[in-house]
Enzyme design. Structure first.
Site, PDB file in Angstrom:
ATOM      1  N   GLU A 102     106.119   1.140 -45.600  1.00 57.47           N
ATOM      2  CA  GLU A 102     105.273  -0.015 -45.870  1.00 57.47           C
ATOM      3  C   GLU A 102     103.800   0.323 -45.683  1.00 57.47           C
ATOM      4  O   GLU A 102     103.448   1.155 -44.846  1.00 57.47           O
ATOM      5  CB  GLU A 102     105.633  -1.164 -44.930  1.00 57.47           C
ATOM      6  CG  GLU A 102     107.062  -1.646 -45.031  1.00 57.47           C
ATOM      7  CD  GLU A 102     107.322  -2.796 -44.074  1.00 57.47           C
ATOM      8  OE1 GLU A 102     107.125  -3.947 -44.480  1.00 57.47           O
ATOM      9  OE2 GLU A 102     107.694  -2.528 -42.917  1.00 57.47           O
TER      10      GLU A 102
ATOM     11  N   LYS B 236     120.127  -7.951 -50.514  1.00 57.45           N
ATOM     12  CA  LYS B 236     119.274  -7.518 -51.614  1.00 57.45           C
ATOM     13  C   LYS B 236     120.128  -7.150 -52.821  1.00 57.45           C
ATOM     14  O   LYS B 236     121.120  -6.440 -52.700  1.00 57.45           O
ATOM     15  CB  LYS B 236     118.431  -6.306 -51.204  1.00 57.45           C
ATOM     16  CG  LYS B 236     117.284  -6.629 -50.259  1.00 57.45           C
ATOM     17  CD  LYS B 236     116.511  -5.368 -49.940  1.00 57.45           C
ATOM     18  CE  LYS B 236     115.278  -5.682 -49.110  1.00 57.45           C
ATOM     19  NZ  LYS B 236     114.234  -6.347 -49.892  1.00 57.45           N
TER      20      LYS B 236
ATOM     21  N   HIS C  59     118.956  -1.884 -40.602  1.00 58.93           N
ATOM     22  CA  HIS C  59     119.130  -1.976 -42.051  1.00 58.93           C
ATOM     23  C   HIS C  59     119.587  -0.682 -42.724  1.00 58.93           C
ATOM     24  O   HIS C  59     120.603  -0.651 -43.413  1.00 58.93           O
ATOM     25  CB  HIS C  59     117.817  -2.426 -42.704  1.00 58.93           C
ATOM     26  CG  HIS C  59     117.318  -3.746 -42.235  1.00 58.93           C
ATOM     27  ND1 HIS C  59     118.134  -4.846 -42.071  1.00 58.93           N
ATOM     28  CD2 HIS C  59     116.065  -4.153 -41.891  1.00 58.93           C
ATOM     29  CE1 HIS C  59     117.409  -5.878 -41.650  1.00 58.93           C
ATOM     30  NE2 HIS C  59     116.156  -5.475 -41.539  1.00 58.93           N
TER      31      HIS C  59
ATOM     32  N   LYS D 241     119.829 -10.104 -36.531  1.00 55.68           N
ATOM     33  CA  LYS D 241     119.640  -8.761 -35.980  1.00 55.68           C
ATOM     34  C   LYS D 241     118.441  -8.751 -35.056  1.00 55.68           C
ATOM     35  O   LYS D 241     117.538  -9.583 -35.195  1.00 55.68           O
ATOM     36  CB  LYS D 241     119.489  -7.748 -37.124  1.00 55.68           C
ATOM     37  CG  LYS D 241     118.235  -7.930 -37.999  1.00 55.68           C
ATOM     38  CD  LYS D 241     117.068  -7.097 -37.539  1.00 55.68           C
ATOM     39  CE  LYS D 241     115.874  -7.184 -38.440  1.00 55.68           C
ATOM     40  NZ  LYS D 241     114.687  -6.483 -37.964  1.00 55.68           N
TER      41      LYS D 241
ATOM     42  N   ASP E 242     113.835  -1.572 -35.681  1.00 54.31           N
ATOM     43  CA  ASP E 242     113.475  -2.615 -36.643  1.00 54.31           C
ATOM     44  C   ASP E 242     114.069  -2.354 -38.018  1.00 54.31           C
ATOM     45  O   ASP E 242     114.532  -3.288 -38.687  1.00 54.31           O
ATOM     46  CB  ASP E 242     111.953  -2.719 -36.740  1.00 54.31           C
ATOM     47  CG  ASP E 242     111.508  -3.838 -37.674  1.00 54.31           C
ATOM     48  OD1 ASP E 242     112.028  -4.952 -37.553  1.00 54.31           O
ATOM     49  OD2 ASP E 242     110.631  -3.584 -38.523  1.00 54.31           O
TER      50      ASP E 242
ATOM     51  N   LYS F  62     105.226   2.045 -40.900  1.00 52.13           N
ATOM     52  CA  LYS F  62     104.189   1.069 -41.222  1.00 52.13           C
ATOM     53  C   LYS F  62     102.839   1.772 -41.400  1.00 52.13           C
ATOM     54  O   LYS F  62     102.648   2.893 -40.943  1.00 52.13           O
ATOM     55  CB  LYS F  62     104.073   0.033 -40.091  1.00 52.13           C
ATOM     56  CG  LYS F  62     105.237  -0.959 -40.020  1.00 52.13           C
ATOM     57  CD  LYS F  62     104.975  -2.027 -38.998  1.00 52.13           C
ATOM     58  CE  LYS F  62     106.051  -3.103 -39.025  1.00 52.13           C
ATOM     59  NZ  LYS F  62     106.080  -3.842 -40.292  1.00 52.13           N
TER      60      LYS F  62
ATOM     61  N   HIS G   1     120.184  -9.464 -43.474  1.00 48.86           N
ATOM     62  CA  HIS G   1     119.748  -9.953 -44.786  1.00 48.86           C
ATOM     63  C   HIS G   1     119.478  -8.806 -45.753  1.00 48.86           C
ATOM     64  O   HIS G   1     119.475  -8.997 -46.967  1.00 48.86           O
ATOM     65  CB  HIS G   1     118.487 -10.810 -44.642  1.00 48.86           C
ATOM     66  CG  HIS G   1     117.245 -10.038 -44.311  1.00 48.86           C
ATOM     67  ND1 HIS G   1     116.884  -9.711 -43.024  1.00 48.86           N
ATOM     68  CD2 HIS G   1     116.290  -9.500 -45.109  1.00 48.86           C
ATOM     69  CE1 HIS G   1     115.757  -9.027 -43.037  1.00 48.86           C
ATOM     70  NE2 HIS G   1     115.370  -8.874 -44.285  1.00 48.86           N
TER      71      HIS G   1
END
Length: 455
Positions: free
Chosen positions: A202, A168, A226, A134, A221, A325, A164
């Protein structure tokens, strides 16, 4: 169906390869000691064989990898300096493969597109798998163009659009929770669910990733790449089976139904960027002062979008997707808030709130919050929590994705149309941002975001 025998990594000297991809390979080979895999690294920089072997070993050691398959891979790995956009050098790279190869594109989207063009002049071995990291393209049009180019090279079953995040264990457990429990699936709809939040906040700042992050931001991102895929797993209908064709079909249909809330991308989205602040005693500079950042890009470090699924099951339920972030609290979870009860009997007192189901994405766990009679006065309602852990799963997320690639099972891979549909929604939101309809706000590092967002 034979498994992949050679994994060729384009972009092998990048951070993604050493930090995530190779450790995932090591974890997989440890779990499957009978597998024999040749790893070929390819990138522009020149590396001697010893240097590359040390890179692979260090990545394997970081994952605690060991066993016969790991030793075989370390013995048989090699590195070839390669321009991924050169047909001649790609041809030489393919000649180094043994058995059925998989080409893993750990490259920026623009370089990946040029490499795909170059592959049209290279003869690919039968059944070759192409795995693309991605983001897949940079918008809906580029994703569609890339799909057309890939389709002229190999079949859809040989194309792995990697995410990915879908590896999870807690994300995969959505399927088990929904479709094996009569307790949940009958309630999994607009009649019983008031709202859904999918959050990945995060505490980390930029951490030296300006080269990638400053041209993507939080929206691309995390949300496009995702979180919107997680929304598809939450909203999709039950597949007939977990076979790749069935699972990918219902995910694609779920993405096709997604729209900005109220069909207005401006009112359905917010964006912000962090200024200087402190997180757990660590001082962070303002985002625009981070090395490599170009302030004129107005890259957001916090994005929040409210979407809806225009489907019979979910019509009218807001889905809030958020990621940022340098925030004060690390929060990674999927939260389903159920509707209020229609009537509370007179005389019941205390905390009477809707039931809440939380699926946490690290550490992987689940909790159900609901009302019960308190330990004292039986007429006073209290709050109870039932909790359980999902466990890490036998493989890490990249290990799960790589396992699918090596077994040529695209269950965790996106279908071509699904990749385009995910961009369709994001393109609408970016259009509103670029037109100045959504201001870029600010929040101090270590805070929860702009103060009024929580109101």
């Amino acid at each position: 169906m034979d498994d992949i025998s050679t994994l060729i990594i384009l972009g092998a000297t990048g951070d993604l390869t050493s930090r995530l991809l190779l450790p995932g390979v090591g974890r997989l080979l440890t779990d499957q000691p009978g597998r024999r895999l040749k790893i070929v690294g390819a990138d522009l920089p020149t590396k001697d064989q010893d240097e590359w072997s040390a890179t692979v070993k260090s990545a394997f050691d970081s994952a605690g990898a060991n066993g016969d398959a790991v030793e075989h891979a370390l013995t048989h790995t090699r590195y070839l300096p390669t321009d991924a956009t050169s047909p001649e050098q790609l041809r030489q790279l393919m000649e180094a493969a043994e058995g059925i190869p998989a080409l893993y594109f750990a490259l920026p989207p623009s370089v990946t597109a040029r490499a795909i063009n170059a592959l049209h002049d290279v003869g690919l071995p039968e059944h070759t798998v192409l795995a693309l990291e991605k983001p897949f393209g940079t918008d809906q049009q580029s994703a569609a163009d890339l799909n057309r180019k890939l389709a002229s090279l190999v079949t859809e079953e040989q194309i792995f659009r990697v995410d990915h995040f879908l590896g999870k264990s807690s994300v995969l457990n959505i399927l088990g929770l929904r479709f094996t429990n009569v307790l949940f699936e009958p309630l999994w709809n607009r009649d019983h669910v008031a709202k859904v939040e999918i959050v990945y906040d995060e505490q980390l700042g930029l951490e030296g990733r300006a080269g990638y992050y400053d041209s993507s931001g939080a929206l691309i991102d995390m949300i496009q790449s995702h979180l919107i895929q997680v929304m598809a797993l939450v909203t999709m209908e039950a597949p007939t089976s977990l076979e790749a064709a069935d699972l990918r079909a219902v995910k694609t249909e779920a993405l096709r139904a997604v729209r900005p809330w109220g069909s207005d991308p401006a009112t359905a989205s917010r964006r912000a960027r962090y200024t200087a602040g402190t997180i757990d005693g660590r001082q962070l500079p303002s985002y625009v002062e981070e090395e490599g950042v170009q302030a004129r890009r107005e890259t957001e470090t916090l994005a929040e979008v409210t979407l809806e699924s225009q489907s019979w099951r979910w019509a009218g339920v807001p889905f809030t997707l958020r990621s940022g972030k340098a925030l004060g609290e690390r929060r990674r979870e999927i939260v389903l808030t159920f509707r209020d009860v229609p009537h509370v009997p007179e005389g019941m007192q205390g905390m009477i709130s809707p039931a809440v189901l939380r699926l946490r994405l690290g550490p992987d766990s689940m909790s159900l919050e609901f009302n019960i009679n308190g330990p004292g006065d039986p007429y006073v309602i209290d709050r109870a929590h039932l909790m359980t852990e999902f466990g890490e799963g036998r493989l890490n997320p990249y290990g799960e994705v790589l396992n699918g690639i090596l077994q040529r099972d695209p269950s965790l891979s996106l279908r071509g149309e699904a990749a385009e549909q995910a961009w369709r929604v994001i393109d609408e939101i970016r259009g509103a941002w670029s037109n100045g309809r959504v201001p870029l706000e600010e929040y101090a590092a270590g805070s929860g975001g702009p103060e009024h967002w929580g109101k």
